[in-house]
Design an enzyme around this catalytic site. Sequence first.
Site, PDB file in Angstrom:
ATOM      1  N   HIS A 134       0.882  -1.188   0.000  1.00  0.00           N
ATOM      2  CA  HIS A 134       0.000   0.000   0.000  1.00  0.00           C
ATOM      3  C   HIS A 134       0.906   1.221   0.000  1.00  0.00           C
ATOM      4  O   HIS A 134       1.420   1.633   1.038  1.00  0.00           O
ATOM      5  CB  HIS A 134      -0.909  -0.004   1.237  1.00  0.00           C
ATOM      6  N   HIS A 140       1.759   5.213  -1.668  1.00  0.00           N
ATOM      7  CA  HIS A 140       1.444   6.417  -2.440  1.00  0.00           C
ATOM      8  C   HIS A 140       2.752   7.010  -2.957  1.00  0.00           C
ATOM      9  O   HIS A 140       3.590   7.438  -2.160  1.00  0.00           O
ATOM     10  CB  HIS A 140       0.733   7.455  -1.566  1.00  0.00           C
ATOM     11  N   LYS A 193      -8.755  -0.231  -6.225  1.00  0.00           N
ATOM     12  CA  LYS A 193      -8.861   0.381  -4.894  1.00  0.00           C
ATOM     13  C   LYS A 193     -10.159   1.164  -4.780  1.00  0.00           C
ATOM     14  O   LYS A 193     -10.416   2.079  -5.569  1.00  0.00           O
ATOM     15  CB  LYS A 193      -7.659   1.312  -4.670  1.00  0.00           C
ATOM     16  N   HIS A 215     -10.527   1.206   1.283  1.00  0.00           N
ATOM     17  CA  HIS A 215     -10.320   2.133   2.404  1.00  0.00           C
ATOM     18  C   HIS A 215     -11.604   2.085   3.225  1.00  0.00           C
ATOM     19  O   HIS A 215     -12.577   2.752   2.903  1.00  0.00           O
ATOM     20  CB  HIS A 215     -10.048   3.554   1.894  1.00  0.00           C
ATOM     21  N   HIS A 259      -4.885  -0.802   5.545  1.00  0.00           N
ATOM     22  CA  HIS A 259      -4.415  -0.096   6.743  1.00  0.00           C
ATOM     23  C   HIS A 259      -5.359  -0.259   7.943  1.00  0.00           C
ATOM     24  O   HIS A 259      -5.887   0.726   8.465  1.00  0.00           O
ATOM     25  CB  HIS A 259      -4.137   1.381   6.463  1.00  0.00           C
ATOM     26  N   ASP A 295       1.351   2.416   3.549  1.00  0.00           N
ATOM     27  CA  ASP A 295       0.520   3.617   3.379  1.00  0.00           C
ATOM     28  C   ASP A 295       1.376   4.870   3.486  1.00  0.00           C
ATOM     29  O   ASP A 295       0.928   5.918   3.953  1.00  0.00           O
ATOM     30  CB  ASP A 295      -0.647   3.657   4.375  1.00  0.00           C
TER      31      ASP A 295
END
Length: 336
Positions: A12, A14, A95, A134, A168, A240
């Site tokens: 995960h 970004h 996602k 999420h 997460h 994350d």
Amino acid sequence: MEMTLDAPLDMHLHLRDGEMLEIVAPLSAKDFAGGLIMPNLVPPVTDLAMVRAYRKRIEEAMGEAVFKPYMTLFFKADYSPAFLEEAREEILAIKLYPAGITTNSEGGVKGFDLATLSPVLGVMSDLGIPLCVHGESDGFVMDRESEFIPVYERLAGAFPDLKIVMEHVTTAAALGALERHENLYATITLHHLYITLDEVAGGLLRPHLFCKPIAKRPEDRAALREAAFKAHPKVMFGSDSAPHPREAKEAPGCAAGVFTAPVALPALAQLFEAHGALENLQAFVSDNARRIYGIEPPAKKVTLQKTPMRVPAGYGEAVVPMFAGEELAWSVARAG
Ligand code: NCD
Ligand code: ZN
């Protein structure tokens, strides 16, 4: 003391775009063999031209390191079966964000009406494309994840062949759901293994630790640690890592996201060692993800050693990592 990890994975991640991508991509690519790249750009990644172009920008930014960007699409309820069939070759997962729940999620799902979501979820299930979620409601901030668990359970029950990853997770309650549905899995971040809400807001407010989902209670952290330290077979590491420019964090309206990519492996080694769990780090940061996603990452060995790492105050002037200016007990000695 040394330990060598075989193809560590960050499931995960970004990486952003533009200047931020240039700064952060080499840091993940140095320490990891691959990562699941989140699609919440502005605008979000919603077609295959965008997936291909973003993958190319990542590969250009990361330099020579061995690193596989596993791409994702931003969930839309109107993707066609033909589109999903073609997408399967280019992405590892899709996602799903509830609309407006976190950074750049405005185009996400409103309400969780199964009838609306079912056409796409049914095709994903048939094609074997995992769904990453999420999972937060729009309720009180501390309760958002636990309020979302019935949605996870409804999705998991309605699509028993669809792999659903609870991203997460921050609560003992979410981990409990793993045991009730064979097709539920979870990622756990570095920061949620380290901090509770106390570290964020119990003393002086620490904006660089502010993230979604917000860090929870000590008993939640204890449950996350237990799952990670024993490398629960349905749990994977997903940092994350979510960099924001310093001015967006040190601001009256602080952006959510903790930047952990460059400290992730040393900080995990430090924590796992302190709890006598180093032998399970390999499963937590690689083997479980390989099995759950059915992937074979590129060959890469990453050797950690118990030699201190002084964490920089910032990277590229612009972005502040977790543990900025502090010393970690472990560091990455070599990778390749
Ligand atoms: C993430 C981001 O900044 O993109 N922020 C965060 O607090 N984790 C989005 C997300 O994963 O929620
Ligand atoms: Zn994220």
